[in-house]
Design a protein around this motif. Structure first.
Motif, PDB file in Angstrom:
ATOM      1  N   GLU A 136     -10.767  11.404 -87.456  1.00 36.08           N
ATOM      2  CA  GLU A 136     -11.709  11.220 -88.564  1.00 36.08           C
ATOM      3  C   GLU A 136     -12.258   9.794 -88.574  1.00 36.08           C
ATOM      4  O   GLU A 136     -13.457   9.589 -88.792  1.00 36.08           O
ATOM      5  N   GLU A 140     -16.145   8.622 -88.149  1.00 39.00           N
ATOM      6  CA  GLU A 140     -16.835   7.752 -89.111  1.00 39.00           C
ATOM      7  C   GLU A 140     -17.462   6.555 -88.404  1.00 39.00           C
ATOM      8  O   GLU A 140     -18.597   6.160 -88.707  1.00 39.00           O
ATOM      9  N   THR A 144     -21.399   5.762 -88.278  1.00 41.09           N
ATOM     10  CA  THR A 144     -21.911   4.465 -88.740  1.00 41.09           C
ATOM     11  C   THR A 144     -22.763   3.808 -87.665  1.00 41.09           C
ATOM     12  O   THR A 144     -23.844   3.266 -87.953  1.00 41.09           O
TER      13      THR A 144
END
Length: 176
Positions: A136, A140, A144
């Motif tokens: 996870e 992320e 980003t």
């Protein structure tokens, strides 16, 4: 027989003896023989006197006469006897042995193995949670970076040459 064949036979015999099954079986036989003495002592010292409180102390003396006259004992006995007392004694020994083996060896070992398995599963579960969490986090970070790239392409005043070009001294590495 040549020296090589003798060596091969001896190595094969050594490999056979060192296999876990043979060693475990030998240990089980020795422990079983010692355990049999303990069970026999319990039957003779505890069970037989308890039975003797209601009859004779020796279970082997219990019998029924099938065809009479049943007189005498041993080789001098006459008639046809059913020696159900010796069968009862052997059955009690078997039940006691099985009970002791189950309650003192099998049941504790099963509980121990269940605890080990539960710990292993809990450890695997924790490991999976850590892997999922790391996955996870990596997603992320990726999202980003993608968002930063897209916002960088949308700015008219910003140049991409500092991020991807040879810039800063011509090293070809983007200067970071």
């Amino acid at each position: 027989m040549s020296d090589q064949e003798k060596t091969s036979v001896l190595q094969g015999f050594k490999a056979f003896l060192m296999r876990g099954n043979v060693v475990d079986l030998a240990v089980a036989v020795v422990i079983g023989a010692a355990f049999t003495n303990i069970v026999n002592s319990v039957v003779k010292g505890v069970i037989n006197p308890l039975v003797g409180a209601f009859g004779t102390k020796n279970l082997d003396s219990y019998s029924s006469c099938l065809k009479g006259p049943c007189e005498g004992t041993g080789d001098a006995a006459t008639g046809v006897r059913i020696l159900w007392g010796s069968v009862l004694g052997s059955t009690l020994q078997f039940v006691i042995t099985a009970g002791v083996v189950y309650f003192l060896m099998v049941l504790p070992m099963a509980k121990y193995l269940a605890r080990v398995e539960a710990r292993r599963k809990a450890k695997e579960g924790t490991h999976e949670v850590i892997e999922i969490t790391e996955l996870e986090v990596l997603k992320e970070i990726r999202d980003t970076l993608v968002a930063q790239r897209e916002s960088g392409h949308g700015d008219a005043g910003r140049s991409d040459s500092g991020q991807h070009g040879t810039g800063q001294g011509g090293t070809g590495r983007g200067g970071r």
